[in-house]
Design a protein around this motif. Sequence first.
Motif, PDB file in Angstrom:
ATOM      1  N   ALA A 258      -6.715 -49.477  -7.694  1.00  0.00           N
ATOM      2  CA  ALA A 258      -7.257 -48.961  -8.968  1.00  0.00           C
ATOM      3  C   ALA A 258      -8.133 -47.730  -8.777  1.00  0.00           C
ATOM      4  O   ALA A 258      -8.891 -47.359  -9.678  1.00  0.00           O
ATOM      5  CB  ALA A 258      -8.055 -50.061  -9.665  1.00  0.00           C
ATOM      6  N   LYS A 259      -8.019 -47.069  -7.618  1.00  0.00           N
ATOM      7  CA  LYS A 259      -8.952 -45.978  -7.285  1.00  0.00           C
ATOM      8  C   LYS A 259      -8.955 -44.832  -8.295  1.00  0.00           C
ATOM      9  O   LYS A 259      -9.938 -44.110  -8.414  1.00  0.00           O
ATOM     10  CB  LYS A 259      -8.683 -45.437  -5.888  1.00  0.00           C
ATOM     11  N   GLY A 260      -7.868 -44.656  -9.037  1.00  0.00           N
ATOM     12  CA  GLY A 260      -7.795 -43.570 -10.011  1.00  0.00           C
ATOM     13  C   GLY A 260      -8.642 -43.785 -11.245  1.00  0.00           C
ATOM     14  O   GLY A 260      -8.872 -42.841 -12.015  1.00  0.00           O
ATOM     15  N   SER A 261      -9.122 -45.010 -11.465  1.00  0.00           N
ATOM     16  CA  SER A 261      -9.933 -45.266 -12.662  1.00  0.00           C
ATOM     17  C   SER A 261     -11.196 -46.090 -12.412  1.00  0.00           C
ATOM     18  O   SER A 261     -12.132 -46.034 -13.212  1.00  0.00           O
ATOM     19  CB  SER A 261      -9.076 -45.952 -13.746  1.00  0.00           C
ATOM     20  N   CYS A 262     -11.275 -46.821 -11.309  1.00  0.00           N
ATOM     21  CA  CYS A 262     -12.482 -47.628 -11.066  1.00  0.00           C
ATOM     22  C   CYS A 262     -13.665 -46.742 -10.689  1.00  0.00           C
ATOM     23  O   CYS A 262     -13.489 -45.653 -10.144  1.00  0.00           O
ATOM     24  CB  CYS A 262     -12.223 -48.693 -10.000  1.00  0.00           C
ATOM     25  N   HIS A 263     -14.877 -47.217 -11.003  1.00  0.00           N
ATOM     26  CA  HIS A 263     -16.098 -46.470 -10.711  1.00  0.00           C
ATOM     27  C   HIS A 263     -16.808 -47.070  -9.498  1.00  0.00           C
ATOM     28  O   HIS A 263     -16.773 -48.283  -9.290  1.00  0.00           O
ATOM     29  CB  HIS A 263     -17.064 -46.537 -11.902  1.00  0.00           C
ATOM     30  N   ILE A 264     -17.514 -46.229  -8.758  1.00  0.00           N
ATOM     31  CA  ILE A 264     -18.210 -46.717  -7.558  1.00  0.00           C
ATOM     32  C   ILE A 264     -19.292 -47.735  -7.934  1.00  0.00           C
ATOM     33  O   ILE A 264     -19.527 -48.692  -7.191  1.00  0.00           O
ATOM     34  CB  ILE A 264     -18.793 -45.546  -6.728  1.00  0.00           C
ATOM     35  N   GLY A 265     -19.937 -47.573  -9.094  1.00  0.00           N
ATOM     36  CA  GLY A 265     -20.942 -48.550  -9.522  1.00  0.00           C
ATOM     37  C   GLY A 265     -20.337 -49.923  -9.727  1.00  0.00           C
ATOM     38  O   GLY A 265     -20.911 -50.944  -9.323  1.00  0.00           O
ATOM     39  N   GLY A 266     -19.148 -49.954 -10.333  1.00  0.00           N
ATOM     40  CA  GLY A 266     -18.435 -51.216 -10.518  1.00  0.00           C
ATOM     41  C   GLY A 266     -17.950 -51.782  -9.204  1.00  0.00           C
ATOM     42  O   GLY A 266     -17.982 -53.000  -8.981  1.00  0.00           O
ATOM     43  N   ASN A 267     -17.496 -50.897  -8.306  1.00  0.00           N
ATOM     44  CA  ASN A 267     -17.075 -51.351  -6.969  1.00  0.00           C
ATOM     45  C   ASN A 267     -18.214 -52.063  -6.259  1.00  0.00           C
ATOM     46  O   ASN A 267     -18.042 -53.131  -5.670  1.00  0.00           O
ATOM     47  CB  ASN A 267     -16.634 -50.162  -6.107  1.00  0.00           C
ATOM     48  N   VAL A 268     -19.405 -51.445  -6.323  1.00  0.00           N
ATOM     49  CA  VAL A 268     -20.582 -52.028  -5.667  1.00  0.00           C
ATOM     50  C   VAL A 268     -21.001 -53.315  -6.368  1.00  0.00           C
ATOM     51  O   VAL A 268     -21.303 -54.326  -5.724  1.00  0.00           O
ATOM     52  CB  VAL A 268     -21.747 -51.010  -5.643  1.00  0.00           C
ATOM     53  N   SER A 269     -20.988 -53.301  -7.696  1.00  0.00           N
ATOM     54  CA  SER A 269     -21.430 -54.476  -8.467  1.00  0.00           C
ATOM     55  C   SER A 269     -20.519 -55.675  -8.269  1.00  0.00           C
ATOM     56  O   SER A 269     -20.939 -56.818  -8.448  1.00  0.00           O
ATOM     57  CB  SER A 269     -21.509 -54.123  -9.957  1.00  0.00           C
ATOM     58  N   THR A 270     -19.261 -55.417  -7.910  1.00  0.00           N
ATOM     59  CA  THR A 270     -18.334 -56.530  -7.664  1.00  0.00           C
ATOM     60  C   THR A 270     -18.071 -56.739  -6.169  1.00  0.00           C
ATOM     61  O   THR A 270     -17.288 -57.609  -5.806  1.00  0.00           O
ATOM     62  CB  THR A 270     -16.976 -56.287  -8.369  1.00  0.00           C
TER      63      THR A 270
END
Length: 490
Positions: free
Chosen positions: A159-171
Amino acid sequence: MLLQQYKCFGSSAASKIQRNPLFSSLDSRDVSYFKEILGEKNVIEDKERLETANTDWMHKYKGSSKLMLLPKNTQEVSQILQYCDSRRLAVVPQGGNTGLVGGSVPVFDEVIINVGLMNKVLAFDEVSGVLVCEAGCILENLATFLDTKGFIMPLDLGAKGSCHIGGNVSTNAGGLRLIRYGSLHGTVLGLEAVTANGNVLDMLGTLRKDNTGYDLKHLFIGSEGSLGIVTKVSILTQPKLSSVNLAFIACKDYLSCQKLLVEAKRNLGEILSAFEFLDNNSMDLVLNHLDGVRNPVSCSENFYILIETTGSDETNDREKLEAFLLKSLEKGLVSDGVIAQDINQASSFWRIREGITEALQKAGAVYKYDLSLPVEEIYNIVNDLRGKLGDLANVMGYGHLGDGNLHLNISAAEYNDKLLGLIEPYVYEWTSKHRGSISAEHGLGVMKANEIFYSKSPETVALMASIKKLLDPKGILNPYKVLPHSLFSH
């Protein structure tokens, strides 16, 4: 009239949640306040845009929020939360909304706080490789930025084309290269987060070593926005190495896959960067539902493995991978295998593995489970569930074999309660019995909040709840998620 009960598809756990009556309902004065601090255009009441923001990308979870806020900086996030906390308005932090457990969409009428406008790279140190950026940066954009500097992100997802780094870290997103670079608990050096009352916690360190007391950033990595909203991140990136090779391999049985993993770790250790697997059901699904995809190997087999190596010596690395493949063929661990000749072929190999989720969407209803299990046990649950469900559904397994992470997917023509009753709680019970985790990398969200006890002891959950109450006493941050719903009802 607000919905007082929440119903979603795809999980019995999340089927009956009552709205917390202590939460306030949004009124016109609230909207006016938000327009004052954010400006008219960043306060979204448009039904079409809200429809998208209220629904997860798999169309399994749907809320009824009437308002989405688009802060431009940490100060605005702080003002929003301070106000919402004083009014007891529940909120849901949102980034790219690519989650799979209903964590990034409202359950009822929570105010959506989307950090998409907070998308600046703030600093990059070309000596240490430390990147500091805002939470709304899209993962692929960060990877592109780093590429120009000769570095890569330690995280790579479909999902790298739409996911955000903040969400990546939060999950605490895992992804394709965890076997090489480790989890975000290791690569995130610091972060900034805003707690429920609007307090800004500056933990945005860029040091590899800092042993001054409790390392509080780890509370926010993987807490799914339930303790605070991550607004900035500092992350350790890696130098881009010149030699990347990818092999696509067919194996006749799961035991061969396990042996191949052991051999790969032993013989390719310092250059091994990914070890992914998929079964023939997953392969058939991709071939049937995605255009332009073909099986790279000449034979149809029960299992397929992708092995990626990343190193600094093109000739030596390639020879090493070729020798490994030849040896594995001679030992009978591999039926067939091919090494990508160029970047286009490598992309076509990855397209198979990364396209499974898209193919599942096109095939109909899908029940998704993200499990950590001992590697020797991983495929047993797939076989057991096939025996249990018979012709009712197509059960498939794929995932990050190098990390012991199975993506168990059950594909059916449509969602129905009978099928769900056969799947849950069976999958959770099976996982718990084999001392696995019911969430390897997707989080708990609304889908698995009540199921946390399959992986955590009551004492541990009680401590988690006390941390939540300390940081968010009114429970406004991403309610009904991560922890059991009963904790939010009073």
